[in-house]
Design a protein around this motif. Sequence first.
Motif, PDB file in Angstrom:
ATOM      1  N   LYS A 108      39.773  13.317  12.708  1.00 36.08           N
ATOM      2  CA  LYS A 108      38.950  13.428  13.955  1.00 36.08           C
ATOM      3  C   LYS A 108      37.828  12.533  13.760  1.00 36.08           C
ATOM      4  O   LYS A 108      36.906  12.604  12.824  1.00 36.08           O
ATOM      5  CB  LYS A 108      38.398  14.801  13.821  1.00 36.08           C
ATOM      6  CG  LYS A 108      39.794  15.959  14.209  1.00 36.08           C
ATOM      7  CD  LYS A 108      39.337  17.515  14.308  1.00 36.08           C
ATOM      8  CE  LYS A 108      40.511  18.023  14.653  1.00 36.08           C
ATOM      9  NZ  LYS A 108      40.378  19.502  14.747  1.00 36.08           N
ATOM     10  N   GLU A 109      37.816  11.685  14.784  1.00 37.94           N
ATOM     11  CA  GLU A 109      36.876  10.607  14.957  1.00 37.94           C
ATOM     12  C   GLU A 109      35.340  11.173  14.904  1.00 37.94           C
ATOM     13  O   GLU A 109      34.391  10.379  14.314  1.00 37.94           O
ATOM     14  CB  GLU A 109      36.869  10.234  16.732  1.00 37.94           C
ATOM     15  CG  GLU A 109      36.371   8.584  16.524  1.00 37.94           C
ATOM     16  CD  GLU A 109      36.680   8.012  17.992  1.00 37.94           C
ATOM     17  OE1 GLU A 109      35.998   6.997  18.320  1.00 37.94           O
ATOM     18  OE2 GLU A 109      37.359   8.396  18.642  1.00 37.94           O
ATOM     19  N   LYS A 110      35.086  12.204  15.440  1.00 34.99           N
ATOM     20  CA  LYS A 110      33.942  12.970  15.174  1.00 34.99           C
ATOM     21  C   LYS A 110      33.197  13.060  13.966  1.00 34.99           C
ATOM     22  O   LYS A 110      32.184  13.028  13.668  1.00 34.99           O
ATOM     23  CB  LYS A 110      33.886  14.334  16.164  1.00 34.99           C
ATOM     24  CG  LYS A 110      32.647  15.010  16.368  1.00 34.99           C
ATOM     25  CD  LYS A 110      32.676  15.912  17.567  1.00 34.99           C
ATOM     26  CE  LYS A 110      33.620  17.146  17.341  1.00 34.99           C
ATOM     27  NZ  LYS A 110      33.275  18.189  18.301  1.00 34.99           N
ATOM     28  N   ALA A 129      34.487  11.168  11.349  1.00 30.41           N
ATOM     29  CA  ALA A 129      34.911  10.059  10.344  1.00 30.41           C
ATOM     30  C   ALA A 129      34.231   9.902   9.123  1.00 30.41           C
ATOM     31  O   ALA A 129      34.824   9.672   8.279  1.00 30.41           O
ATOM     32  CB  ALA A 129      34.806   8.849  11.444  1.00 30.41           C
TER      33      ALA A 129
END
Lengths: 207, 207
Positions: free
Chosen positions: A49-51, A53
């Motif tokens: 999940k990019e959030k 990272a």
Amino acid sequence: MKLVDMTVKDYLDLLKSNAPAPGGGSVSALAGAQGAGLIAMVCDLTIGKEKYADFEEGCKAAKEEALKLYEALTEGVDKDTEAFNKVSAAYKMPKETDEEKAARSAAIRAANLEATEVPFHTVELCLAGLKAAQTIVGKSNPNAASDLGVAALNLLAGIKGAWLNVKINLPGVKDEEAKARFEAGAALIEEAEVLAKAIYEEVLNSL
Amino acid sequence: MKLVDMTVKDYLDLLKSNAPAPGGGSVSALAGAQGAGLIAMVCDLTIGKEKYADFEEGCKAAKEEALKLYEALTEGVDKDTEAFNKVSAAYKMPKETDEEKAARSAAIRAANLEATEVPFHTVELCLAGLKAAQTIVGKSNPNAASDLGVAALNLLAGIKGAWLNVKINLPGVKDEEAKARFEAGAALIEEAEVLAKAIYEEVLNSL
């Protein structure tokens, strides 16, 4: 039939019955397996999940460790009950002749050693789980923070419960080297208490 | 399929997967069910034995209470996951029109209340289990003392784990009466800590 191949309901029904096994040793391993499983889940809810990272690498490492512990603790559920059953079987061996007496004593000694070794290993595995949980507290998906806290609580229950099983079997261990190694486990319990408390409080304060 | 109808292995595999449920709420209920089950077992290993005649009445009463809690906690394993799934489903409801928005908000409120109520009930059930365990510590079959200690440890893990689930869901509870009732649960956690510590130490010192 292996305990882990029974349904959860049937396992619990057998646990609550007057059969002395499964008992606290298997329960402690299952508590640990639940704890390790939850760590893996929390990592999976963070990884990719990019959030999150920044937490990616830490969660990947923690997941790998948790899955190894999960496998070993799941196996521990049956191992503890098997070890208990061996002790019972050894006590039921014939003791008429001197030869029978000697064979029975040797079997009891070996069974007692195994019945102490198995929960001691549960202590070690659960402690490793707590250390893995510590590496990702505050560094994993906050929506799963309560799950990480529950993981720590169950790992601690696994450690302290397995320790009670080590202690109750210890008088039957005659091997001095093994006995000393088991007795040194008291320090692991203290370490676990401190770790679990810190994780629980960090989680609780974040909610 | 209900979680308790799955094999232990399949339940654990689902727990460790990236599916957010089952999670810490179901694990806490299962920890409590294991604790209550162990109390019933310890009572059964005491009842009907001449040597433990003095413990007979106390163990009969504790067993009756433990079996009730065991049933409710076993049901709690699935109830918690069902409540979580209702919250997820409510958030996925359509929100185009005002009518849809109002229906969605109402569904989220109702689901959040249930997702907080279920772990709160787990706290209450596990605390009742600890109280039942306390009545028979030192007054039950000493060969099962470690099992009684493991019961207390798992009931405490159930209480504190369920409490984390209450806390994480609490911000979504809009009903002021319910909110106040849940917040007062903090006192139950403190009570449980004291009780569980006393049982664990009495067991440990007896080994």
